[in-house]
Design a protein around this motif. Structure first.
Motif, PDB file in Angstrom:
ATOM      1  N   HIS A 215       0.739  -1.145   0.023  1.00 59.06           N
ATOM      2  CA  HIS A 215      -0.193   0.069   0.055  1.00 59.06           C
ATOM      3  C   HIS A 215       0.820   1.107   0.099  1.00 59.06           C
ATOM      4  O   HIS A 215       2.053   1.367   0.413  1.00 59.06           O
ATOM      5  CB  HIS A 215      -0.905   0.183   1.425  1.00 59.06           C
ATOM      6  N   PRO A 216       0.323   2.340  -0.494  1.00 64.93           N
ATOM      7  CA  PRO A 216       1.347   3.429  -0.257  1.00 64.93           C
ATOM      8  C   PRO A 216       1.107   3.982   0.928  1.00 64.93           C
ATOM      9  O   PRO A 216       0.438   3.688   1.689  1.00 64.93           O
ATOM     10  CB  PRO A 216       0.161   4.379  -1.247  1.00 64.93           C
ATOM     11  N   GLN A 217       2.089   5.057   1.420  1.00 61.16           N
ATOM     12  CA  GLN A 217       2.271   5.469   2.727  1.00 61.16           C
ATOM     13  C   GLN A 217       1.021   6.328   2.785  1.00 61.16           C
ATOM     14  O   GLN A 217       0.336   7.124   2.214  1.00 61.16           O
ATOM     15  CB  GLN A 217       3.378   6.587   2.551  1.00 61.16           C
ATOM     16  N   ASN A 218       0.430   6.043   4.127  1.00 59.18           N
ATOM     17  CA  ASN A 218      -0.673   6.597   4.540  1.00 59.18           C
ATOM     18  C   ASN A 218      -0.375   8.209   5.223  1.00 59.18           C
ATOM     19  O   ASN A 218       0.059   8.234   6.132  1.00 59.18           O
ATOM     20  CB  ASN A 218      -1.223   5.703   5.833  1.00 59.18           C
TER      21      ASN A 218
ATOM     22  N   GLU B 203       4.391   2.248   7.545  1.00 57.79           N
ATOM     23  CA  GLU B 203       5.250   3.680   7.772  1.00 57.79           C
ATOM     24  C   GLU B 203       6.804   3.243   7.913  1.00 57.79           C
ATOM     25  O   GLU B 203       7.524   3.956   7.388  1.00 57.79           O
ATOM     26  CB  GLU B 203       4.656   4.289   9.099  1.00 57.79           C
TER      27      GLU B 203
ATOM     28  N   HIS C  39       8.024   2.507   4.416  1.00 55.43           N
ATOM     29  CA  HIS C  39       8.070   3.578   3.601  1.00 55.43           C
ATOM     30  C   HIS C  39       9.157   4.563   3.909  1.00 55.43           C
ATOM     31  O   HIS C  39       9.800   5.139   3.007  1.00 55.43           O
ATOM     32  CB  HIS C  39       6.740   4.295   3.587  1.00 55.43           C
TER      33      HIS C  39
ATOM     34  N   TRP D 284      12.435   3.103   2.668  1.00 49.80           N
ATOM     35  CA  TRP D 284      12.504   3.192   1.294  1.00 49.80           C
ATOM     36  C   TRP D 284      12.946   4.638   0.762  1.00 49.80           C
ATOM     37  O   TRP D 284      13.667   4.614   0.098  1.00 49.80           O
ATOM     38  CB  TRP D 284      11.141   2.703   0.693  1.00 49.80           C
ATOM     39  N   SER D 285      12.228   5.497   1.453  1.00 50.77           N
ATOM     40  CA  SER D 285      12.543   6.850   0.969  1.00 50.77           C
ATOM     41  C   SER D 285      13.913   7.163   1.490  1.00 50.77           C
ATOM     42  O   SER D 285      14.467   8.044   0.746  1.00 50.77           O
ATOM     43  CB  SER D 285      11.443   7.806   2.027  1.00 50.77           C
TER      44      SER D 285
ATOM     45  N   TRP E  74      -5.428   0.992   3.556  1.00 50.51           N
ATOM     46  CA  TRP E  74      -4.474   0.609   4.536  1.00 50.51           C
ATOM     47  C   TRP E  74      -5.152  -0.389   5.389  1.00 50.51           C
ATOM     48  O   TRP E  74      -4.257  -1.174   5.826  1.00 50.51           O
ATOM     49  CB  TRP E  74      -4.242   1.818   4.791  1.00 50.51           C
TER      50      TRP E  74
END
Length: 582
Positions: free
Chosen positions: A20-23, A66, A69, A72-73, A252
Motif C-alpha cells: 500500500h502507499p504511505q498513509n 510507515e 516507507h 525506502w525513502s 490501508w
C-alpha cells in the motif's frame, strides 16, 4: 520485510513489494518507530529481527507500513513484504518477491514452495508460530520485522526482540479523532471536547476503532458533531463496528471491527468459549486468572496476562465483539455464571456479619469495577434480546434483586472510600430497577441515608431514613435487629436535621428492643453500642448532658465487649464528648 545491506553483491536490483502507499493520516506512533529502529541497531547478529505485537486493530500493520516507507525513502535497497494470514497470501507474496527481485529460476508457473526457496531475503508477517519457524532464514544479511497478535509468536526463539504496541491514550485518541475530522485548528466547544473524551474512553485506544468511528461521523449526514454521535454509538454498538459505506474503501486497512477477531472466535474450544463469555461481563482489566482455557485465549491473542500477578486483561472492543456474536443461550449462561461469581465473592454486610467494609477494602477494590461493568453490560440494548423473554420471573429475580443487591453492596463500599458522586449515581440507578415498596428499596434507602450523612445533607438523610422505616412497617417487620437499626437510623437522622425530640422516641425504641435480651445476646444480636451513642448525641443536642454522658459511658462498655478496647469507635466517643464524666 527483508532489508539486505549487501543487495548489490547478491545480484538483486532495487526492489520493494510494499502493498500500500504511505498513509498520509498516519499518526502518533513515533515512539514505537524509534523503538524498532533502536532494537535493530543494537543487534550484531544477522539477520536482525524484531517483532511488534498487540491485539487486532491496534495499528501494527500501519506501523510496519510507515517503517517500510520511511526506509525506502531513505534509500534502502530491498524491501520485501510477506502477508501471511492465509496460505494464498503467503504464496502470492513470495511470488511477487521473486518476480520483483528478478531471481534466477523464477517463473510464473513455479510452485509456491519453489518461489519461497528462491526468496533468500524476506520477512514473515504472521500470527502463526509454526509459519515463522518454517520460513525463517538461517543465514544472510538484513533485518526482519514481524507483526503478530500473540506474545507467544513475538517471543519465539527465532526472534531477537519483541515490542508491544500500546493502545492510544484518551487524549491521543481525541487528537486522532480531531485530525480525521479536520478539526485540528477549528475551535471546539467544551461540550464537543467532553463528548470526544467520552467517546475516546469507550474506544479503548484501538486505532482501527478510532478510524472507523471518526469516519462514520465525518461522512454521515445524520451527525453534525461528536456530541450528537455519542448517544448513537451507545445504543447501536453493532452498527458502529462497521466502516461507513460512503467515502470509498480504505486501502490501508479495509476490515470492519465486527469481523476482525471472528476467525479466533470460531476456533475456540468449548471451555475457552465459556471463559470468553464470562469475560464479556467483567471489567476489561484486573480480572483474576482462571486455570482452565486461559492458554487457548492467550494463544489466540484475545487476552493478555500479567504472569507476576496472574491478572488477565481483555480489550473492551474484543469483549463487545464477542458479546454481539454470542447466542442468547450462551449469553444467559455467562450472565448467570458471572452473577454467581460476583455475589459469592463481593463482601456483604449480611453474609459476612460485618458492619463496615473497611476490613475488606482490598477485595472490594479488586471487584468493584467488575460489578459496574456487569451492570452496564446487563443494561445494554443487546442484552435485552439475549435474556429469555419467556422467563420473566427469572429475569426479575436476576435484575431487580441480585444485580441491585450487588450494586448496593458496591455503593456502600464507595461511600466508605468517599467516592460519593459515583455511589449516589449507582444507588439512584438501582432505585429505578426495583419496587419502591420492596425490602430491597428499604436497603437502598439505608445506603442513601449513609451517603447523605457523610456529605452533610441532613434533610435528605432524614427523608431516606423515614422511607426505610415506613417500608419496614408495611412489611410487618416488628422486631429484631433490622427494625432496631431502622429505629436508630431514623432517630439519628432526625438529630442531624435538628429534630431531636422526634428522634429520641425512635432511639429509645431501638435501645429497649436490644435490652429486652440479656447479655451477651443484647450486644451480639443488636448494634446496641451504636444505638446508645446515637441517643447520647440526641440528648446532648437537647442539653441533657448528664443523661448523654451516661449513654456514652454505656456505649463504651458495650464497645469493649463487641470490638475490644481502643477500637475506632472509642475515638468517636472522645470526639463527640471529649470531657471526662463528672
Amino acid at each position: 520485510m527483508q532489508l539486505p545491506s549487501q543487495a548489490t553483491s547478491l545480484g538483486f536490483r532495487r526492489c520493494q513489494t510494499i502493498p500500500h502507499p504511505q498513509n498520509p493520516t498516519f499518526y502518533g506512533r513515533n515512539d514505537v518507530l524509534q523503538a524498532i529502529s533502536a532494537a535493530f541497531e543494537e543487534q550484531t547478529l544477522r539477520p536482525a529481527s524484531v517483532a511488534i505485537w498487540g491485539t487486532g486493530g491496534i495499528g501494527k500493520t500501519h506501523i510496519a507500513l510507515e517503517f517500510a516507507h520511511r526506509l525506502w525513502s531513505s534509500g534502502e535497497y530491498t524491501i520485501l513484504w510477506i502477508a501471511s494470514e492465509t496460505t494464498a497470501e503467503v504464496a502470492k507474496s513470495f511470488n511477487d518477491a521473486a518476480k520483483g527481485l528478478e531471481l534466477e529460476g523464477y517463473a510464473a508457473s513455479n510452485t509456491p514452495d519453489k518461489n519461497r526457496y528462491l526468496v533468500l531475503q524476506w520477512l514473515q508477517h504472521t500470527g502463526d508460530r509454526e509459519a515463522v519457524i518454517q520460513n525463517w532464514p538461517t543465514v544472510g544479511n538484513g533485518r526482519i520485522l514481524v507483526t503478530c497478535r500473540s506474545i507467544f509468536v513475538a517471543e519465539a526463539d527465532t526472534i531477537a526482540r519483541s515490542i508491544e504496541v500500546p493502545v492510544f491514550t484518551v487524549p491521543k485518541t481525541a487528537q486522532m479523532i480531531h485530525r480525521i475530522l479536520n478539526k485540528r485548528s477549528a475551535p471546539w466547544s467544551q461540550l464537543e471536547r467532553d463528548a470526544t473524551n467520552r467517546l475516546s474512553s469507550k474506544l479503548g485506544g484501538l486505532a482501527l476503532a478510532i478510524d472507523i468511528v471518526a469516519k462514520q461521523i465525518k461522512l454521515s449526514q445524520r451527525f453534525k458533531s461528536v456530541a450528537e454521535y455519542v448517544p448513537y454509538y451507545e445504543q447501536n454498538q453493532e452498527a458502529t463496528m462497521k466502516r461507513p459505506k460512503r467515502g470509498g474503501g480504505d486501502p490501508w486497512y479495509p476490515r470492519d471491527l465486527h469481523n476482525l477477531w471472528q476467525p479466533a472466535f470460531d476456533n475456540l474450544s468449548e471451555d475457552a468459549a465459556e471463559l470468553m463469555g464470562i469475560l464479556c461481563f467483567l471489567g476489561p482489566e484486573a480480572i483474576p486468572s482462571f486455570e482452565e482455557a486461559t492458554n487457548i485465549l492467550l494463544e489466540s491473542a484475545l487476552i493478555g496476562i500479567n504472569y507476576a500477578t496472574g491478572i488477565i486483561a481483555v480489550h473492551r472492543l474484543i469483549q463487545q465483539s464477542y458479546f454481539l456474536q454470542m447466542t442468547a443461550e450462551n449469553r444467559l449462561k455467562s450472565f448467570h455464571s458471572v452473577l454467581v461469581l460476583l455475589r459469592t465473592h463481593f463482601p456483604s454486610q449480611e453474609s459476612d456479619g460485618a458492619h463496615h467494609f473497611y476490613t475488606k477494602w482490598d477485595l472490594c477494590d479488586c471487584l468493584h469495577q467488575h460489578v459496574l461493568a456487569f451492570r452496564d453490560r446487563c443494561k445494554t440494548p443487546k442484552s435485552d434480546g439475549a435474556l429469555p423473554t419467556d422467563e420473566p420471573s427469572f429475569i426479575d429475580l436476576i435484575r431487580d434483586d441480585a444485580c441491585s443487591r450487588l450494586a448496593d453492596q458496591l455503593a456502600r463500599y464507595m461511600i466508605e472510600t468517599q467516592q460519593f458522586l459515583q455511589a449516589e449515581a449507582a444507588l439512584r440507578s438501582v432505585l429505578g430497577d426495583v419496587d419502591d415498596s420492596s425490602l430491597l428499596a428499604a436497603t437502598i434507602q439505608r445506603s442513601l441515608l449513609g451517603l447523605y450523612e457523610r456529605t452533610g445533607r441532613s434533610v435528605k438523610a432524614c427523608a431516606a431514613a423515614e422511607i426505610e422505616f415506613k417500608i419496614m412497617e408495611q412489611h410487618g417487620i416488628l422486631e429484631g435487629n433490622t427494625l432496631a437499626n431502622a429505629h436508630s437510623n431514623v432517630g439519628y437522622a432526625m438529630v442531624s436535621a435538628n429534630r431531636a425530640l422526634e428522634g429520641l422516641k425512635h432511639l429509645d425504641a431501638a435501645i429497649a428492643m436490644a435490652k429486652s435480651h440479656p447479655e451477651p445476646e443484647c450486644y451480639q444480636g443488636y448494634n446496641i453500642d451504636r444505638f446508645l451513642r446515637n441517643r447520647g448525641r440526641c440528648k446532648q443536642q437537647m442539653k441533657q448532658f448528664d443523661d448523654a454522658l451516661l449513654d456514652f459511658d454505656e456505649a463504651e462498655y458495650f464497645q469493649d465487649k463487641m470490638h475490644g478496647p481502643n477500637s475506632h469507635y472509642h475515638g468517636e466517643y472522645a470526639a463527640t464528648f471529649p470531657q471526662p464524666p463528672h
